[in-house]
Design a protein around this motif. Structure first.
Motif, PDB file in Angstrom:
ATOM      1  N   MET A 289      14.599 -12.413 -19.112  1.00 18.22           N
ATOM      2  CA  MET A 289      15.888 -13.437 -18.982  1.00 18.22           C
ATOM      3  C   MET A 289      16.574 -12.237 -19.079  1.00 18.22           C
ATOM      4  SD  MET A 289      14.242 -16.849 -20.050  1.00 18.22           S
ATOM      5  CE  MET A 289      12.461 -16.269 -20.310  1.00 18.22           C
ATOM      6  N   GLY A 290      17.785 -11.845 -20.277  1.00 13.49           N
ATOM      7  CA  GLY A 290      18.605 -10.513 -20.958  1.00 13.49           C
ATOM      8  C   GLY A 290      17.892  -9.144 -20.592  1.00 13.49           C
ATOM      9  N   GLY A 291      17.074  -9.463 -18.922  1.00 14.33           N
ATOM     10  CA  GLY A 291      17.317  -7.784 -18.412  1.00 14.33           C
ATOM     11  C   GLY A 291      15.750  -7.654 -18.696  1.00 14.33           C
ATOM     12  N   CYS A 292      15.277  -6.563 -18.525  1.00 10.59           N
ATOM     13  CA  CYS A 292      13.883  -6.026 -18.636  1.00 10.59           C
ATOM     14  C   CYS A 292      13.074  -6.111 -19.733  1.00 10.59           C
ATOM     15  CB  CYS A 292      14.145  -4.702 -18.339  1.00 10.59           C
ATOM     16  SG  CYS A 292      14.959  -2.916 -19.275  1.00 10.59           S
ATOM     17  N   GLY A 293      12.109  -6.504 -19.460  1.00 13.61           N
ATOM     18  CA  GLY A 293      11.311  -6.761 -20.865  1.00 13.61           C
ATOM     19  C   GLY A 293      12.037  -8.056 -21.119  1.00 13.61           C
ATOM     20  N   SER A 294      12.471  -8.720 -21.020  1.00 14.29           N
ATOM     21  CA  SER A 294      12.692 -10.035 -21.294  1.00 14.29           C
ATOM     22  C   SER A 294      12.723  -9.956 -22.607  1.00 14.29           C
ATOM     23  CB  SER A 294      11.351 -10.386 -21.378  1.00 14.29           C
ATOM     24  OG  SER A 294      12.211 -12.729 -21.469  1.00 14.29           O
ATOM     25  N   SER A 295      14.431  -8.921 -22.425  1.00 14.57           N
ATOM     26  CA  SER A 295      14.912  -8.043 -23.935  1.00 14.57           C
ATOM     27  C   SER A 295      15.944  -8.934 -24.774  1.00 14.57           C
ATOM     28  CB  SER A 295      15.412  -6.417 -23.509  1.00 14.57           C
ATOM     29  OG  SER A 295      16.516  -7.003 -22.760  1.00 14.57           O
ATOM     30  N   ASN A 327      21.446  -5.096 -19.864  1.00 10.93           N
ATOM     31  CA  ASN A 327      20.447  -5.053 -21.238  1.00 10.93           C
ATOM     32  C   ASN A 327      20.447  -3.465 -21.944  1.00 10.93           C
ATOM     33  OD1 ASN A 327      18.755  -4.194 -19.535  1.00 10.93           O
ATOM     34  ND2 ASN A 327      17.303  -5.032 -21.020  1.00 10.93           N
ATOM     35  N   GLU A 328      21.281  -2.376 -21.208  1.00 12.65           N
ATOM     36  CA  GLU A 328      21.689  -1.149 -20.794  1.00 12.65           C
ATOM     37  C   GLU A 328      21.720  -0.840 -22.577  1.00 12.65           C
ATOM     38  OE1 GLU A 328      22.345  -2.223 -16.834  1.00 12.65           O
ATOM     39  OE2 GLU A 328      22.040  -2.583 -18.206  1.00 12.65           O
ATOM     40  N   LEU A 329      22.700  -1.585 -23.630  1.00 13.49           N
ATOM     41  CA  LEU A 329      22.852  -1.023 -24.831  1.00 13.49           C
ATOM     42  C   LEU A 329      21.821  -0.818 -25.309  1.00 13.49           C
ATOM     43  CD1 LEU A 329      24.488   0.267 -27.068  1.00 13.49           C
ATOM     44  CD2 LEU A 329      25.286  -2.007 -27.159  1.00 13.49           C
ATOM     45  N   MET A 330      20.760  -1.980 -25.193  1.00 13.48           N
ATOM     46  CA  MET A 330      19.502  -2.220 -26.067  1.00 13.48           C
ATOM     47  C   MET A 330      18.863  -1.614 -25.144  1.00 13.48           C
ATOM     48  SD  MET A 330      18.016  -4.326 -28.209  1.00 13.48           S
ATOM     49  CE  MET A 330      18.412  -5.990 -28.630  1.00 13.48           C
ATOM     50  N   VAL A 331      18.368  -0.752 -24.527  1.00 12.75           N
ATOM     51  CA  VAL A 331      17.312  -0.589 -23.285  1.00 12.75           C
ATOM     52  C   VAL A 331      17.402   1.102 -23.947  1.00 12.75           C
ATOM     53  CG1 VAL A 331      16.315   0.323 -21.639  1.00 12.75           C
ATOM     54  CG2 VAL A 331      16.619  -1.964 -22.210  1.00 12.75           C
TER      55      VAL A 331
END
Length: 706
Positions: A289-295, A327-331
């Protein structure tokens, strides 16, 4: 129990701080931060052209011949599609700037690192696909660019002496270019050798080798609980190290999990019951959810529990894209990649959510997934569509709550570490500026390499906000004559940064100049001073002069003089009560326009002082214009009087010269009676310093008298 936890947290923070202080981690963090503009633009483009609504996709693909879809797809290809190339450049740049902060960045070091990455990515292999230059190769770009940069700088350093004699007398640019040949050739040879070794394994590039090795771990496996758990763990750990977990494990997903959804659909169509818990939408809806790591859980944890402004800014910027699981920006922007604080929650949260979702489905609390949903379908919507039940959405909410609870303490720890790191960087930056004051006169602080440049840029932005909102203060320091009469006060800028405390006024002025709002700041200082005028006159008498500092940059601007006249016409200023202290002598040029304004103001009663006056040629040449009424002695002369008799002799000479020209002399930094008497004997009878009063905020306390 609480004390034990606090002690553990303190030790943990120290350990993490030590890890993050390592050069490699700092390089990776700086390299990822450089990518925020690319990531922001790419994430927006991806969101626009992959919005999970069929009618919308049809519209953008058909409207105006598919212009909208084609445009944003092209933007995506130019950003995320070449992300690894940009990463290679960014990591190499960051390594050079942090490894050798006092040296100019060598462009050939960056180009060599890029060459190394492209060779190991298989650009020379038959059937090379440009798709491998996207996010899938970020880890390879990171490793090869940093390693190549390290080798380049070391080889470059070892050949430094030979290089000087190699092209003696040649143009300096040619020297630098020729000097790049040997380290660049060595980088190419090493990269070619590594690429050849990869080719011997039968793989086209390093990414393919890594992917095949990972997929081999799951070969022969079944879609059991343990296999799914291993898949979640492997995907998370890969992403943490910058390896695209989804792409590397694509073969595992296609072999083990994608067919199971079709089995459920076929079972329902045949009138049977869907029994396969694990399928691709299961991971997309309940774990990623939200991308990898459930970010998305990390997003909410930051917004709810973090006070760090930068973290909150990243979270807010990422929030729109993360709704659609981008979620690349967060990662890469926070970052999560190679962030030791995030290692535990980034792996633990998906595992907990996997166990909870599997148990809820196994126990029948949530229906087995029987419908395909796009990976970009928002949370709650995706859970409902996949299961055909509101229970799917409720399971997503519960998993998000669990994830937020796990991420929250680590978000607080990360905020504490970032606060300490920022404070340490600021202290190091200010110490560096003080130690290199003379050498930095012509340099721009915001263009310094590494952390120093980033600190300067952040300070400029913060100061601009403070200037716009008037969130700075003025302190006033009185001036006295030898008889003990107060003859004036000087307005002194005080800017208290919300995190760093009070910033040195000269540094604040310099930052304002670099940010191109110094004139605005100095107009604000003049206006604030005039607002305090009545109270100053009431406290010290109507005959005092109120001094404000103006740099040579601002005093040369037409707008400043217009503003001064505007204050006078509004009744907020009386010319005869104002003294303008002109600083930054090296930047002051008396052209005809400036001479006109100064003379006009002097005729109206404004007095002018030269600040930091010494016996040098730069200071002396201003006296011939007959524009100044007061000389303020250079502080180093005053402070040196008690240890160096020549300082007294120089001051006596200046006082004698000033007296012959009918110009007053005032000494700053007068801290003892001894200094006062030495100045008196040298011919200086006007003083300012801690002997009389420190700078004081008149809104909170009265000035002490003599």
């Amino acid at each position: 129990m609480r004390r034990a936890f606090a002690a553990f947290q303190t030790r943990f923070i120290r350990l993490i701080d030590k890890i993050e202080s390592a050069l490699l981690i700092r390089v990776i963090r700086a390299g990822l931060h450089n990518m925020i503009p690319i990531l922001t633009i790419g994430a927006f483009a991806l969101t626009v052209y992959s919005f999970p609504v069929a009618s919308y996709i049809t519209f953008i693909k058909t409207f105006a011949g598919g212009f909208i879809y084609g445009f944003f797809h092209a933007v995506y290809n130019a950003t995320f599609g070449l992300l690894s190339v940009y990463m290679a450049v960014s990591f190499s740049y960051s390594y050079c700037s942090l490894k050798e902060p006092d040296k100019r960045i060598n462009i050939w070091c960056i180009l060599s690192a890029l060459i190394a990455f492209l060779m190991l990515d298989g650009i020379t292999a038959e059937g090379f696909s440009i798709a491998s230059l996207g996010a899938v190769s970020v880890f390879l770009a990171m490793v090869t660019s940093i390693a190549a940069s390290a080798v380049y700088l070391e080889v470059h350093r070892r050949f430094a002496l030979r290089r000087e004699s190699f092209s003696y007398g040649a143009d300096s640019r040619l020297n630098h270019t020729v000097a790049a040949i040997i380290p660049t050739v060595i980088i190419i040879i090493l990269s070619a050798a590594a690429a050849f070794l990869v080719k011997l394994t039968g793989r086209a590039n390093m990414n393919e080798l890594i992917s095949d090795a990972l997929n081999g771990l799951f070969s022969g496996g079944s879609s059991s609980f343990g296999t799914g758990l291993g898949f979640v763990f492997s995907s998370s750990i890969l992403w943490f190290f910058g390896i695209h977990g989804g792409n590397c494990l694509q073969g595992v997903s296609d072999t083990l999990f994608v067919p199971l959804l079709q089995s459920n659909i076929q079972a329902l169509a045949a009138g049977g019951e869907a029994t396969e818990i694990l399928c691709k939408p299961f991971f997309d809806c309940f774990i990623l959810m939200g991308g990898c790591g459930s970010s998305i859980c990390l997003l909410f944890a930051i917004l709810l529990f973090s006070r760090d402004r930068n973290m909150r800014d990243i979270a807010k910027t990422s929030s729109f894209h993360m709704v659609f699981n981008i979620n690349e920006l967060m990662v890469f922007g926070l970052p999560i990649v190679f962030n030791p604080v995030m290692l535990i929650p980034f792996i633990l949260v998906p595992i907990l959510q996997y166990i909870i979702a599997y148990a809820a489905t196994y126990l029948g609390l949530v229906p087995v997934i029987t419908s395909a949903v796009e990976w970009s379908t928002p949370v709650l919507v995706g859970g409902y569509l996949a299961t055909g039940s509101a229970a799917g959405s409720l399971l997503q909410l519960f998993n998000i709550a669990v994830g937020v609870a796990v991420y929250a303490p680590f978000v607080r720890i990360m905020g504490s570490i970032r606060k300490k790191r920022k404070l340490d960087n600021y202290k190091a930056f200010t110490q560096y500026c003080r130690a290199n004051e003379e050498q930095l006169r012509s340099a721009r602080l915001s263009e310094l390499n590494g952390d120093y440049g980033m600190v300067a840029k952040a300070l400029i932005l913060d100061l601009k906000k403070a200037v716009d909102s008037g969130e700075y203060r003025l302190f006033y320091q009185p001036q006295y004559n030898y008889a003990g009469d107060c003859i004036g006060v000087e307005a002194l800028l005080r800017w208290k940064h919300p995190e760093y405390g009070t910033v040195d006024p000269p540094l604040a002025v310099r930052l304002a100049k670099e940010g191109e709002f110094l004139e605005e700041l100095e107009r604000g200082i003049l206006a604030k001073t005039m607002e305090d005028r009545e109270r100053l006159l009431e406290r010290f008498g109507s005959n005092i002069r109120i001094s404000v500092n103006v740099t040579g940059h601002t005093v040369s601007c037409e707008a400043y003089w217009s503003f001064l006249k505007q204050l006078y016409l509004q009744g907020r200023l009386k010319y005869e009560q104002l003294c303008i202290e002109i600083t930054e002598q090296d930047a002051l040029s008396f052209d005809s326009c400036l001479l006109k304004h100064v003379r006009e103001m002097r005729e109206c009663g404004v007095t002018f002082a030269i600040d930091d006056f010494s016996a040098g040629q730069t200071s002396i040449r201003y006296l011939k214009e007959e524009l100044f009424d007061l000389i303020k002695l250079d502080g180093s002369l005053v402070q040196g009087m008690t240890v160096n008799p020549r300082c007294s002799e120089i001051i006596a000479s200046i006082a004698q010269l000033a007296g012959s020209l009918h110009i007053g002399v005032l000494a700053e930094f007068v801290e003892t009676e001894e200094m006062k008497e030495l100045l008196h004997r040298a011919g200086c009878d006007n003083y300012q310093g801690y002997l009389f009063s420190p700078p004081v905020d008149i809104s909170t306390v009265d000035f002490p008298g003599l």
